[in-house]
Write a protein that holds these residues in place. Structure first.
Motif, PDB file in Angstrom:
ATOM      1  N   THR A 196       6.861  -4.190  47.435  1.00 51.60           N
ATOM      2  CA  THR A 196       7.600  -2.942  47.212  1.00 51.60           C
ATOM      3  C   THR A 196       8.782  -3.179  46.281  1.00 51.60           C
ATOM      4  N   SER A 197       9.433  -4.324  46.426  1.00 46.40           N
ATOM      5  CA  SER A 197      10.548  -4.673  45.557  1.00 46.40           C
ATOM      6  C   SER A 197      10.104  -4.750  44.102  1.00 46.40           C
ATOM      7  N   LEU A 198       8.962  -5.351  43.859  1.00 48.11           N
ATOM      8  CA  LEU A 198       8.454  -5.455  42.494  1.00 48.11           C
ATOM      9  C   LEU A 198       8.169  -4.080  41.909  1.00 48.11           C
ATOM     10  N   THR A 199       7.533  -3.215  42.680  1.00 47.58           N
ATOM     11  CA  THR A 199       7.219  -1.863  42.211  1.00 47.58           C
ATOM     12  C   THR A 199       8.494  -1.078  41.910  1.00 47.58           C
ATOM     13  N   MET A 200       9.448  -1.116  42.834  1.00 44.45           N
ATOM     14  CA  MET A 200      10.701  -0.388  42.630  1.00 44.45           C
ATOM     15  C   MET A 200      11.502  -0.963  41.465  1.00 44.45           C
ATOM     16  N   GLY A 201      11.456  -2.275  41.293  1.00 49.96           N
ATOM     17  CA  GLY A 201      12.164  -2.893  40.182  1.00 49.96           C
ATOM     18  C   GLY A 201      11.613  -2.456  38.840  1.00 49.96           C
ATOM     19  N   ALA A 246      15.369  -2.299  45.259  1.00 52.93           N
ATOM     20  CA  ALA A 246      14.568  -3.425  44.778  1.00 52.93           C
ATOM     21  C   ALA A 246      15.300  -4.740  45.009  1.00 52.93           C
ATOM     22  N   LEU A 247      16.596  -4.744  44.771  1.00 54.69           N
ATOM     23  CA  LEU A 247      17.390  -5.952  44.996  1.00 54.69           C
ATOM     24  C   LEU A 247      17.393  -6.331  46.473  1.00 54.69           C
ATOM     25  N   LEU A 248      17.641  -5.370  47.346  1.00 51.62           N
ATOM     26  CA  LEU A 248      17.702  -5.662  48.780  1.00 51.62           C
ATOM     27  C   LEU A 248      16.350  -6.089  49.340  1.00 51.62           C
ATOM     28  N   VAL A 306      15.473  -9.623  48.135  1.00 48.23           N
ATOM     29  CA  VAL A 306      16.165 -10.655  48.914  1.00 48.23           C
ATOM     30  C   VAL A 306      15.489 -10.824  50.273  1.00 48.23           C
ATOM     31  N   LEU A 307      15.115  -9.713  50.906  1.00 48.17           N
ATOM     32  CA  LEU A 307      14.411  -9.783  52.185  1.00 48.17           C
ATOM     33  C   LEU A 307      13.058 -10.481  52.033  1.00 48.17           C
ATOM     34  N   GLY A 308      12.350 -10.194  50.948  1.00 48.87           N
ATOM     35  CA  GLY A 308      11.058 -10.826  50.714  1.00 48.87           C
ATOM     36  C   GLY A 308      11.172 -12.325  50.483  1.00 48.87           C
ATOM     37  N   VAL A 309      12.177 -12.747  49.718  1.00 55.87           N
ATOM     38  CA  VAL A 309      12.389 -14.182  49.499  1.00 55.87           C
ATOM     39  C   VAL A 309      12.774 -14.853  50.809  1.00 55.87           C
ATOM     40  N   TRP A 310      13.605 -14.189  51.591  1.00 55.01           N
ATOM     41  CA  TRP A 310      14.029 -14.732  52.885  1.00 55.01           C
ATOM     42  C   TRP A 310      12.837 -14.888  53.832  1.00 55.01           C
ATOM     43  N   ASN A 311      11.958 -13.885  53.850  1.00 55.06           N
ATOM     44  CA  ASN A 311      10.740 -13.977  54.666  1.00 55.06           C
ATOM     45  C   ASN A 311       9.864 -15.144  54.207  1.00 55.06           C
ATOM     46  N   LEU A 353       7.293 -16.469  56.919  1.00 56.82           N
ATOM     47  CA  LEU A 353       6.704 -15.217  57.406  1.00 56.82           C
ATOM     48  C   LEU A 353       5.908 -14.489  56.328  1.00 56.82           C
ATOM     49  N   ALA A 354       6.114 -14.853  55.065  1.00 62.10           N
ATOM     50  CA  ALA A 354       5.411 -14.221  53.952  1.00 62.10           C
ATOM     51  C   ALA A 354       4.753 -15.306  53.111  1.00 62.10           C
ATOM     52  N   THR A 355       3.758 -14.896  52.348  1.00 60.75           N
ATOM     53  CA  THR A 355       3.051 -15.857  51.508  1.00 60.75           C
ATOM     54  C   THR A 355       3.323 -15.653  50.027  1.00 60.75           C
ATOM     55  N   ASN A 356       4.099 -14.658  49.679  1.00 56.87           N
ATOM     56  CA  ASN A 356       4.398 -14.423  48.270  1.00 56.87           C
ATOM     57  C   ASN A 356       5.865 -14.771  47.985  1.00 56.87           C
ATOM     58  N   PHE A 357       6.094 -15.432  46.868  1.00 56.22           N
ATOM     59  CA  PHE A 357       7.453 -15.760  46.466  1.00 56.22           C
ATOM     60  C   PHE A 357       7.799 -15.106  45.131  1.00 56.22           C
ATOM     61  N   GLY A 358       6.846 -15.009  44.234  1.00 52.62           N
ATOM     62  CA  GLY A 358       7.088 -14.468  42.904  1.00 52.62           C
ATOM     63  C   GLY A 358       7.444 -12.988  42.874  1.00 52.62           C
ATOM     64  N   PRO A 359       6.645 -12.121  43.499  1.00 56.96           N
ATOM     65  CA  PRO A 359       6.951 -10.698  43.431  1.00 56.96           C
ATOM     66  C   PRO A 359       8.339 -10.311  43.961  1.00 56.96           C
TER      67      PRO A 359
END
Length: 93
Positions: A20-25, A49-51, A54-59, A64-70
């Motif tokens: 979602t961050s990538l799409t909003m960005g 997108a920024l928030l 940051v949450l996605g990178v933290w996950n 807890l998540a498998t994606n780092f790039g998006p």
């Protein structure tokens, strides 16, 4: 003693904030070049997108998540969109 995972085996990864961050960005960056749209659409989307990035990178760092790039790219695009909105605001007013 065996190390325990943060999530039980078979749980789905929490990739949605990063995606979602990538799409909003992307939407925020495109909208940031249009002065009126940038003020009302791109600025809130860039902040979200920024928030979420940051949450996605933290996950991802917690496992807890498998994606780092998006989420990283989404947070970067959101920050860039906010910078462009502020720059356009300063130039046009």
């Amino acid at each position: 003693m065996p190390q325990q995972d943060a999530e039980p085996h078979g749980a789905a990864p929490r990739n949605r904030p990063g995606d979602t961050s990538l799409t909003m960005g992307i939407v925020a960056l495109v909208g940031s070049f249009i002065p009126v749209i940038g003020d009302f659409v791109a600025a809130p989307l860039g902040l979200l997108a920024l928030l979420l990035g940051v949450l996605g990178v933290w996950n991802n760092e917690r496992g807890l998540a498998t994606n780092f790039g998006p989420p990283l790219i989404g947070a970067t695009l959101g920050t860039l969109a906010l910078f462009i909105v502020l720059l356009m605001f300063a130039v046009t007013r």
